[in-house]
Design a protein around this motif. Structure first.
Motif, mmCIF file in Angstrom:
data_model
loop_
_atom_site.group_PDB
_atom_site.id
_atom_site.type_symbol
_atom_site.label_atom_id
_atom_site.label_comp_id
_atom_site.label_asym_id
_atom_site.label_seq_id
_atom_site.Cartn_x
_atom_site.Cartn_y
_atom_site.Cartn_z
ATOM 1 N N ASN A 5 -5.644 -16.009 -15.763
ATOM 2 C CA ASN A 5 -5.365 -17.428 -15.940
ATOM 3 C C ASN A 5 -6.114 -17.948 -17.162
ATOM 4 O O ASN A 5 -7.308 -17.695 -17.316
ATOM 5 N N THR A 6 -5.403 -18.653 -18.031
ATOM 6 C CA THR A 6 -6.051 -19.352 -19.132
ATOM 7 C C THR A 6 -5.734 -20.827 -18.981
ATOM 8 O O THR A 6 -4.572 -21.217 -18.860
ATOM 9 N N THR A 7 -6.782 -21.640 -18.951
ATOM 10 C CA THR A 7 -6.616 -23.083 -18.844
ATOM 11 C C THR A 7 -6.861 -23.688 -20.221
ATOM 12 O O THR A 7 -7.882 -23.411 -20.846
ATOM 13 N N PHE A 8 -5.905 -24.467 -20.681
ATOM 14 C CA PHE A 8 -5.964 -25.089 -21.996
ATOM 15 C C PHE A 8 -6.112 -26.598 -21.848
ATOM 16 O O PHE A 8 -5.436 -27.206 -21.020
ATOM 17 N N SER A 9 -6.967 -27.195 -22.670
ATOM 18 C CA SER A 9 -7.070 -28.649 -22.774
ATOM 19 C C SER A 9 -6.242 -29.059 -23.985
ATOM 20 O O SER A 9 -6.485 -28.600 -25.101
ATOM 21 N N VAL A 10 -5.252 -29.930 -23.734
ATOM 22 C CA VAL A 10 -4.269 -30.273 -24.771
ATOM 23 C C VAL A 10 -4.282 -31.780 -25.018
ATOM 24 O O VAL A 10 -4.037 -32.565 -24.095
ATOM 25 N N PRO A 11 -4.540 -32.202 -26.253
ATOM 26 C CA PRO A 11 -4.478 -33.628 -26.566
ATOM 27 C C PRO A 11 -3.072 -34.172 -26.322
ATOM 28 O O PRO A 11 -2.069 -33.466 -26.494
ATOM 29 N N LYS A 12 -3.024 -35.427 -25.943
ATOM 30 C CA LYS A 12 -1.746 -36.077 -25.618
ATOM 31 C C LYS A 12 -0.721 -35.916 -26.744
ATOM 32 O O LYS A 12 0.437 -35.609 -26.493
ATOM 33 N N LYS A 13 -1.150 -36.062 -27.972
ATOM 34 C CA LYS A 13 -0.227 -36.003 -29.117
ATOM 35 C C LYS A 13 0.381 -34.613 -29.329
ATOM 36 O O LYS A 13 1.388 -34.484 -30.010
ATOM 37 N N LEU A 14 -0.215 -33.581 -28.731
ATOM 38 C CA LEU A 14 0.258 -32.210 -28.940
ATOM 39 C C LEU A 14 0.937 -31.598 -27.719
ATOM 40 O O LEU A 14 1.337 -30.433 -27.752
ATOM 41 N N GLN A 15 1.067 -32.353 -26.638
ATOM 42 C CA GLN A 15 1.572 -31.769 -25.399
ATOM 43 C C GLN A 15 2.972 -31.179 -25.535
ATOM 44 O O GLN A 15 3.214 -30.056 -25.090
ATOM 45 N N GLU A 16 3.883 -31.881 -26.156
ATOM 46 C CA GLU A 16 5.245 -31.366 -26.296
ATOM 47 C C GLU A 16 5.264 -30.120 -27.183
ATOM 48 O O GLU A 16 5.908 -29.120 -26.855
ATOM 49 N N ALA A 17 4.555 -30.171 -28.307
ATOM 50 C CA ALA A 17 4.489 -29.020 -29.211
ATOM 51 C C ALA A 17 3.828 -27.826 -28.527
ATOM 52 O O ALA A 17 4.249 -26.677 -28.721
ATOM 53 N N PHE A 18 2.803 -28.089 -27.710
ATOM 54 C CA PHE A 18 2.118 -27.013 -26.990
ATOM 55 C C PHE A 18 3.057 -26.333 -25.996
ATOM 56 O O PHE A 18 3.139 -25.105 -25.952
ATOM 57 N N ILE A 19 3.765 -27.113 -25.211
ATOM 58 C CA ILE A 19 4.685 -26.535 -24.222
ATOM 59 C C ILE A 19 5.788 -25.738 -24.924
ATOM 60 O O ILE A 19 6.126 -24.629 -24.489
ATOM 61 N N ASP A 20 6.323 -26.267 -26.004
ATOM 62 C CA ASP A 20 7.330 -25.526 -26.770
ATOM 63 C C ASP A 20 6.757 -24.205 -27.271
ATOM 64 O O ASP A 20 7.409 -23.153 -27.195
ATOM 65 N N PHE A 21 5.550 -24.247 -27.813
ATOM 66 C CA PHE A 21 4.884 -23.048 -28.330
ATOM 67 C C PHE A 21 4.671 -22.016 -27.226
ATOM 68 O O PHE A 21 4.955 -20.826 -27.410
ATOM 69 N N ILE A 22 4.180 -22.462 -26.080
ATOM 70 C CA ILE A 22 3.932 -21.540 -24.959
ATOM 71 C C ILE A 22 5.249 -20.899 -24.517
ATOM 72 O O ILE A 22 5.326 -19.677 -24.340
ATOM 73 N N ARG A 23 6.280 -21.697 -24.353
ATOM 74 C CA ARG A 23 7.571 -21.194 -23.888
ATOM 75 C C ARG A 23 8.243 -20.277 -24.910
ATOM 76 O O ARG A 23 8.742 -19.201 -24.559
ATOM 77 N N ASP A 24 8.261 -20.691 -26.170
ATOM 78 C CA ASP A 24 9.055 -19.997 -27.181
ATOM 79 C C ASP A 24 8.331 -18.868 -27.905
ATOM 80 O O ASP A 24 8.981 -17.950 -28.410
ATOM 81 N N GLU A 25 6.998 -18.938 -27.979
ATOM 82 C CA GLU A 25 6.260 -17.934 -28.743
ATOM 83 C C GLU A 25 5.231 -17.183 -27.900
ATOM 84 O O GLU A 25 5.223 -15.954 -27.877
ATOM 85 N N TYR A 26 4.363 -17.914 -27.233
ATOM 86 C CA TYR A 26 3.228 -17.300 -26.551
ATOM 87 C C TYR A 26 3.665 -16.380 -25.408
ATOM 88 O O TYR A 26 3.250 -15.225 -25.340
ATOM 89 N N ILE A 27 4.502 -16.880 -24.525
ATOM 90 C CA ILE A 27 4.923 -16.060 -23.378
ATOM 91 C C ILE A 27 5.749 -14.852 -23.823
ATOM 92 O O ILE A 27 5.446 -13.734 -23.386
ATOM 93 N N PRO A 28 6.747 -15.019 -24.691
ATOM 94 C CA PRO A 28 7.499 -13.819 -25.101
ATOM 95 C C PRO A 28 6.607 -12.739 -25.721
ATOM 96 O O PRO A 28 6.785 -11.550 -25.431
ATOM 97 N N LEU A 29 5.640 -13.118 -26.556
ATOM 98 C CA LEU A 29 4.728 -12.133 -27.123
ATOM 99 C C LEU A 29 3.820 -11.529 -26.061
ATOM 100 O O LEU A 29 3.496 -10.341 -26.105
ATOM 101 N N SER A 30 3.413 -12.330 -25.097
ATOM 102 C CA SER A 30 2.492 -11.868 -24.056
ATOM 103 C C SER A 30 3.085 -10.782 -23.173
ATOM 104 O O SER A 30 2.381 -9.887 -22.723
ATOM 105 N N ILE A 31 4.378 -10.896 -22.907
ATOM 106 C CA ILE A 31 4.992 -9.973 -21.945
ATOM 107 C C ILE A 31 5.792 -8.847 -22.595
ATOM 108 O O ILE A 31 6.357 -8.009 -21.890
#
Length: 102
Positions: A5-31
């Motif tokens: 488990n990795t817990t990330f603290s995300v500023p309000k202004k970056l929440q949408e970009a963060f979720i997009d990044f996790i879904r589109d880049e981070y998870i595919p590379l991780s698995i």
């Protein structure tokens, strides 16, 4: 089974970009090498005084050795990628959990 488990603290202004990044880049590379499986992203039910939100990203992994292998290759690459994309604005910490059979 181990939960990574990795817990990330995300500023309000970056929440949408963060979720997009996790879904589109981070998870595919991780698995991609099948060392980590069953990704799941959850929002933590708390918010700090700045409006930042925490997200917990969890994967399952079969052995500590597999996680160490992943961390020394893919994990290292992802840490550099998230840093290059968001700088120091998004911070994370990892926790290892072991499933207890009941």
């Amino acid at each position: 089974m181990i939960i990574y488990n990795t817990t990330f603290s995300v500023p309000k202004k970056l929440q949408e970009a963060f979720i997009d990044f996790i879904r589109d880049e981070y998870i595919p590379l991780s698995i991609q090498n099948n060392l980590l499986v069953e990704p799941r992203l959850t929002r933590v039910f708390s918010m700090d005084e700045n409006g930042d939100t925490s997200y917990a990203l969890e994967f399952k992994v079969f052995t500590i050795e597999a996680l160490e292998q992943w961390n020394s290759t893919t994990g290292k690459e992802l840490r550099l990628l998230i840093s290059s994309k968001f700088g120091q604005e998004i911070q994370g910490f990892a926790t290892l959990l072991h499933t207890v059979e009941l």
